[in-house]
Design an enzyme around this catalytic site. Structure first.
Site, PDB file in Angstrom:
ATOM      1  N   LYS A  91       0.804  -1.190   0.000  1.00  0.00           N
ATOM      2  CA  LYS A  91       0.000   0.000   0.000  1.00  0.00           C
ATOM      3  C   LYS A  91       0.852   1.260   0.000  1.00  0.00           C
ATOM      4  CE  LYS A  91      -3.573  -2.172   2.806  1.00  0.00           C
ATOM      5  NZ  LYS A  91      -4.191  -2.229   4.124  1.00  0.00           N
ATOM      6  N   GLY A  92       2.062   1.157   0.459  1.00  0.00           N
ATOM      7  CA  GLY A  92       2.882   2.331   0.729  1.00  0.00           C
ATOM      8  C   GLY A  92       3.155   3.248  -0.438  1.00  0.00           C
TER       9      GLY A  92
ATOM     10  N   ARG B 210      -0.416   7.308   7.090  1.00  0.00           N
ATOM     11  CA  ARG B 210      -0.129   7.318   5.654  1.00  0.00           C
ATOM     12  C   ARG B 210      -0.532   8.640   4.999  1.00  0.00           C
ATOM     13  NH1 ARG B 210       1.098   2.145   3.752  1.00  0.00           N
ATOM     14  NH2 ARG B 210       0.111   0.432   4.858  1.00  0.00           N
TER      15      ARG B 210
ATOM     16  N   ASP C 230       7.640   2.792  -1.907  1.00  0.00           N
ATOM     17  CA  ASP C 230       7.624   3.904  -0.968  1.00  0.00           C
ATOM     18  C   ASP C 230       8.993   4.074  -0.316  1.00  0.00           C
ATOM     19  OD1 ASP C 230       7.426   1.542   0.503  1.00  0.00           O
ATOM     20  OD2 ASP C 230       5.848   2.257   1.834  1.00  0.00           O
TER      21      ASP C 230
ATOM     22  N   ASP D 152      14.257  -0.532   2.284  1.00  0.00           N
ATOM     23  CA  ASP D 152      14.757  -0.763   3.629  1.00  0.00           C
ATOM     24  C   ASP D 152      15.808  -1.885   3.565  1.00  0.00           C
ATOM     25  OD1 ASP D 152      14.930  -0.685   6.406  1.00  0.00           O
ATOM     26  OD2 ASP D 152      12.981  -1.574   6.762  1.00  0.00           O
TER      27      ASP D 152
END
Length: 174
Positions: free
Chosen positions: A43-44, A164, A99, A102
């Protein structure tokens, strides 16, 4: 949503707008006259990919993939596809939009998955990069902004599905 747990903005709304413009200009230069397929990792990526596609002066197709590799704030190291992309990408210029990068585990998996589908080209684009957490070397072609090794929220990134919708990026303090 407890905003008292947020730091001051790491990146402001204005800084993020400038970043989107800069990344869009880089992509336009690299793909001038071409059609590109943007595939957002949900979703990011939804906020970033929405802003990015509007900033691009190119022919753009849009699709999404939903994957899961986190439990809470920790990466499990196992990537599960919940919803695959629908567009046939063989022979097309594909940009995978994230998004944040990491550990790199999810993107390494997705990169291999999409390369096996024989696109004309495959690039990776991320709004935010957290290089201090990288476990797997994965080439990222378009990097918006670098972030410190803290939990960040806003501009599509969440903590337990909250924050968000913030137009800026902030650290979340546990």
């Amino acid at each position: 949503m407890d905003k008292s747990k947020l730091s001051a903005a790491i990146y402001t709304e204005a800084e993020i707008r400038q970043m989107v413009k800069r990344v869009a200009e880089q992509i336009e230069k690299d793909y001038a006259g071409e059609e590109v397929v943007l595939i957002g990792v949900l979703k990011g990526s939804v906020v970033f990919i929405s802003d990015l596609m509007r900033a691009l002066d190119l022919d753009v197709l849009l699709d999404f993939i939903v994957v899961s590799s986190y439990q809470g704030t920790k990466s499990t190291g196992v990537v599960k596809i919940i919803k695959d992309a629908d567009i046939e990408i063989s022979g097309k210029h594909v940009i995978l939009v994230e998004d944040i990068v990491d550990t790199g585990l999810t993107l390494a998996y997705l990169r291999d998955l999409f390369l096996a589908r024989k696109p004309a080209s495959l690039a990776i684009c991320t709004a935010f990069d957290k290089p201090d957490r990288r476990q797997v070397a994965v080439p990222v072609d378009y990097i918006g902004l670098e972030v410190p090794n803290v939990c960040v929220v806003g501009y599509g990134l969440d903590y337990e599905q909250n924050y968000r919708n913030l137009p800026y990026l902030a650290a979340y303090e546990f």
